[in-house]
Scaffold this motif. Structure first.
Motif, PDB file in Angstrom:
ATOM      1  N   GLN A 158       7.382  14.990 -13.965  1.00 32.28           N
ATOM      2  CA  GLN A 158       8.205  14.588 -15.112  1.00 32.28           C
ATOM      3  C   GLN A 158       7.338  14.042 -16.251  1.00 32.28           C
ATOM      4  O   GLN A 158       7.587  14.344 -17.422  1.00 32.28           O
ATOM      5  CB  GLN A 158       9.221  13.537 -14.676  1.00 32.28           C
ATOM      6  N   ARG A 159       6.324  13.251 -15.906  1.00 31.31           N
ATOM      7  CA  ARG A 159       5.437  12.715 -16.947  1.00 31.31           C
ATOM      8  C   ARG A 159       4.686  13.848 -17.651  1.00 31.31           C
ATOM      9  O   ARG A 159       4.544  13.849 -18.880  1.00 31.31           O
ATOM     10  CB  ARG A 159       4.441  11.733 -16.332  1.00 31.31           C
ATOM     11  N   GLN A 160       4.194  14.811 -16.882  1.00 34.09           N
ATOM     12  CA  GLN A 160       3.496  15.935 -17.493  1.00 34.09           C
ATOM     13  C   GLN A 160       4.434  16.746 -18.382  1.00 34.09           C
ATOM     14  O   GLN A 160       4.043  17.187 -19.473  1.00 34.09           O
ATOM     15  CB  GLN A 160       2.895  16.824 -16.399  1.00 34.09           C
ATOM     16  N   ALA A 161       5.679  16.949 -17.902  1.00 34.59           N
ATOM     17  CA  ALA A 161       6.647  17.681 -18.726  1.00 34.59           C
ATOM     18  C   ALA A 161       6.942  16.929 -20.024  1.00 34.59           C
ATOM     19  O   ALA A 161       7.073  17.543 -21.098  1.00 34.59           O
ATOM     20  CB  ALA A 161       7.937  17.915 -17.939  1.00 34.59           C
ATOM     21  N   ALA A 162       7.030  15.588 -19.935  1.00 31.74           N
ATOM     22  CA  ALA A 162       7.278  14.796 -21.145  1.00 31.74           C
ATOM     23  C   ALA A 162       6.103  14.903 -22.112  1.00 31.74           C
ATOM     24  O   ALA A 162       6.298  15.039 -23.329  1.00 31.74           O
ATOM     25  CB  ALA A 162       7.528  13.334 -20.776  1.00 31.74           C
ATOM     26  N   ARG A 163       4.862  14.864 -21.560  1.00 29.90           N
ATOM     27  CA  ARG A 163       3.696  15.016 -22.432  1.00 29.90           C
ATOM     28  C   ARG A 163       3.663  16.394 -23.079  1.00 29.90           C
ATOM     29  O   ARG A 163       3.318  16.534 -24.257  1.00 29.90           O
ATOM     30  CB  ARG A 163       2.413  14.776 -21.637  1.00 29.90           C
ATOM     31  N   ARG A 165       6.260  18.257 -23.768  1.00 30.26           N
ATOM     32  CA  ARG A 165       7.290  18.261 -24.822  1.00 30.26           C
ATOM     33  C   ARG A 165       6.789  17.543 -26.066  1.00 30.26           C
ATOM     34  O   ARG A 165       7.031  17.995 -27.194  1.00 30.26           O
ATOM     35  CB  ARG A 165       8.586  17.622 -24.302  1.00 30.26           C
ATOM     36  N   ASP A 166       6.087  16.410 -25.865  1.00 28.03           N
ATOM     37  CA  ASP A 166       5.529  15.693 -27.020  1.00 28.03           C
ATOM     38  C   ASP A 166       4.500  16.553 -27.757  1.00 28.03           C
ATOM     39  O   ASP A 166       4.472  16.585 -28.997  1.00 28.03           O
ATOM     40  CB  ASP A 166       4.886  14.379 -26.566  1.00 28.03           C
ATOM     41  N   LEU A 167       3.651  17.255 -26.987  1.00 26.54           N
ATOM     42  CA  LEU A 167       2.654  18.123 -27.616  1.00 26.54           C
ATOM     43  C   LEU A 167       3.323  19.253 -28.386  1.00 26.54           C
ATOM     44  O   LEU A 167       2.902  19.610 -29.499  1.00 26.54           O
ATOM     45  CB  LEU A 167       1.715  18.691 -26.551  1.00 26.54           C
ATOM     46  N   ILE A 168       4.373  19.825 -27.797  1.00 24.36           N
ATOM     47  CA  ILE A 168       5.093  20.907 -28.485  1.00 24.36           C
ATOM     48  C   ILE A 168       5.750  20.384 -29.754  1.00 24.36           C
ATOM     49  O   ILE A 168       5.715  21.035 -30.810  1.00 24.36           O
ATOM     50  CB  ILE A 168       6.131  21.529 -27.545  1.00 24.36           C
ATOM     51  N   ASP A 169       6.337  19.176 -29.664  1.00 27.17           N
ATOM     52  CA  ASP A 169       6.945  18.584 -30.861  1.00 27.17           C
ATOM     53  C   ASP A 169       5.893  18.340 -31.944  1.00 27.17           C
ATOM     54  O   ASP A 169       6.137  18.605 -33.131  1.00 27.17           O
ATOM     55  CB  ASP A 169       7.650  17.272 -30.504  1.00 27.17           C
ATOM     56  N   ASP A 170       4.722  17.832 -31.524  1.00 25.94           N
ATOM     57  CA  ASP A 170       3.640  17.614 -32.497  1.00 25.94           C
ATOM     58  C   ASP A 170       3.193  18.936 -33.119  1.00 25.94           C
ATOM     59  O   ASP A 170       2.927  19.009 -34.329  1.00 25.94           O
ATOM     60  CB  ASP A 170       2.450  16.934 -31.822  1.00 25.94           C
ATOM     61  N   LEU A 171       3.095  19.977 -32.277  1.00 24.85           N
ATOM     62  CA  LEU A 171       2.681  21.283 -32.787  1.00 24.85           C
ATOM     63  C   LEU A 171       3.694  21.825 -33.787  1.00 24.85           C
ATOM     64  O   LEU A 171       3.328  22.325 -34.860  1.00 24.85           O
ATOM     65  CB  LEU A 171       2.514  22.268 -31.622  1.00 24.85           C
TER      66      LEU A 171
END
Length: 405
Positions: A158-163, A165-171
């Motif tokens: 779950q933590r990796q998936a959240a990271r 998602r954050d990276l995708i949002d930043d991208l």
């Protein structure tokens, strides 16, 4: 449940559902085989059916608006209660707790989910020890180890998936910002292009008309024929300017380039218009018999530069003669504009040549820079000015090399 999963995580959910039903069916089959006449059989059959319906209800209602967090918690609580009763009646159903671990971890906040996992693990250990009828260290320590491992793996995923998602949002945010920056740069470049086009075509034409009409007004009384000649010249410039404005609106090449003669013919037409009064303009084209095919953007830019330079010579240099020399080589093209005007000291007036001031010379430099070329200005007081533009052409060998790269 399912509504919280990303599309690429649906297959683990399907595996967990299948594992739950397999464990439930195996435990039910084992109980019926080992206890064929047990009076608890009706309950042992009814409770797995209820547990199956409840378990299926979660994924079914997971995508509906009514499936709020409160209903998720109620659904999970009912499943745990039914499973607990079932385990108290038949300890072999304790292994169904593993898929329930993940149901709790997906549904509840981390701390609450860990608490549920602990409770389920305690029930599993108690049921297994009761089922064995004796103390077994494996039954005491194995279920907590499995529960701890499953919980750690799930929370880390779950933590990796959240990271991610954050990276995708930043991208995505970076791409939006980059697109907005490119749009702003495009708007600025288009404004610069329009300003150069207006300066080198419409503004210079209007300036020539004004000078011709002022000259006609000065000699109107004394020499009507000469005045009418100035007016006719002004009308010719206005006609050419109108044609250029129409082509400019349609984003086409300059009007002088519309014919078949290319840049050389366009420069001669420009010289014919600019010649008159005290100024005479000569044109010389040197192609050496091997003239390359000039790109349209190069021809247009060089013609605009020549227009701007001659307009400045006429208006500011007080020259009597100007010469346009176009030299066409295999790998580059050179345009020289020379005049015999009053000149200037480059060190004293950086950025101006023979009156090349205001927007004229910066516009020329911008055009040359867009072509990847170089512009130089040589001048001295009383010795006139020479403006030279050199543009390197892309040879067929360069094009093939670029294509390979």
């Amino acid at each position: 449940m399912a509504q919280s999963y990303e599309p690429d995580a649906r297959w683990p959910s399907a595996v967990l559902h299948a594992a739950f039903f397999l464990l439930l069916g195996g435990a039910l089959t084992g109980f019926l085989v080992r206890h064929p006449g047990d009076p608890l059989i009706p309950w042992i059959i009814a409770l797995p059916v209820v547990l199956t319906l409840l378990y299926v209800l979660g994924p079914t209602l997971g995508g509906t608006r009514a499936w709020s967090a409160r209903w998720q918690h109620a659904w999970l609580g009912l499943i745990v209660v039914v499973w607990t009763v079932l385990v108290l009646l038949a300890p072999s159903f304790a292994w169904c707790a593993i898929p329930l671990f993940y149901a709790g971890l997906r549904t509840l906040p981390p701390r609450a989910a860990v608490a549920v996992v602990v409770v389920l693990t305690v029930l599993v250990v108690a049921a297994q020890l009761r089922f064995a009828g004796r103390f077994d260290p494996n039954l005491l320590f194995a279920p907590p180890a499995v529960a701890a491992l499953a919980t750690t793996v799930f929370l880390q995923a779950q933590r990796q998936a959240a990271r991610q998602r954050d990276l995708i949002d930043d991208l995505l945010r970076t791409r939006r910002e980059l697109a907005a920056s490119e749009r702003r740069e495009g708007v600025f470049a288009e404004r610069q292009r329009l300003s150069m086009e207006i300066h080198d075509s419409l503004a210079q034409g209007l300036s020539s008309q004004r000078m011709l009409l002022q000259a006609a007004e000065r000699v109107w009384e004394g020499d009507p024929a000469k005045a009418r000649a100035h007016v006719r010249s002004a009308a010719s410039v206005a006609e050419h300017n109108l044609a250029g404005a129409r082509r400019f609106v349609c984003d086409l090449a300059p009007a002088d380039l519309a014919g078949d003669g290319g840049l050389g013919a366009a420069l001669r037409a420009l010289a014919a218009r600019e010649s008159g009064g005290p100024l005479g303009v000569r044109v010389h084209v040197d192609d050496g018999g091997r003239a390359p095919e000039l790109p349209e953007r190069v021809q247009s830019a060089l013609l605009r530069i020549a227009q701007g330079a001659l307009a400045n010579v006429r208006e500011h240099a007080a020259a009597t003669t100007a010469a346009l020399t176009l030299t066409l080589l295999d790998d580059r093209v050179v345009l020289d504009i020379a005049d015999d005007g009053h000149g200037f000291a480059p060190a004293a007036r950086s950025g101006a040549a023979s009156g090349l001031r205001g927007y004229g010379l910066p516009a020329m430099r911008a055009r040359v820079r867009q072509l990847g070329g170089a512009l130089t200005v040589e001048s001295a007081p009383g010795e006139g000015t020479v403006l030279s533009v050199v543009v390197t052409l892309e040879t067929p060998h360069d094009q093939e090399s670029g294509a390979v790269r």
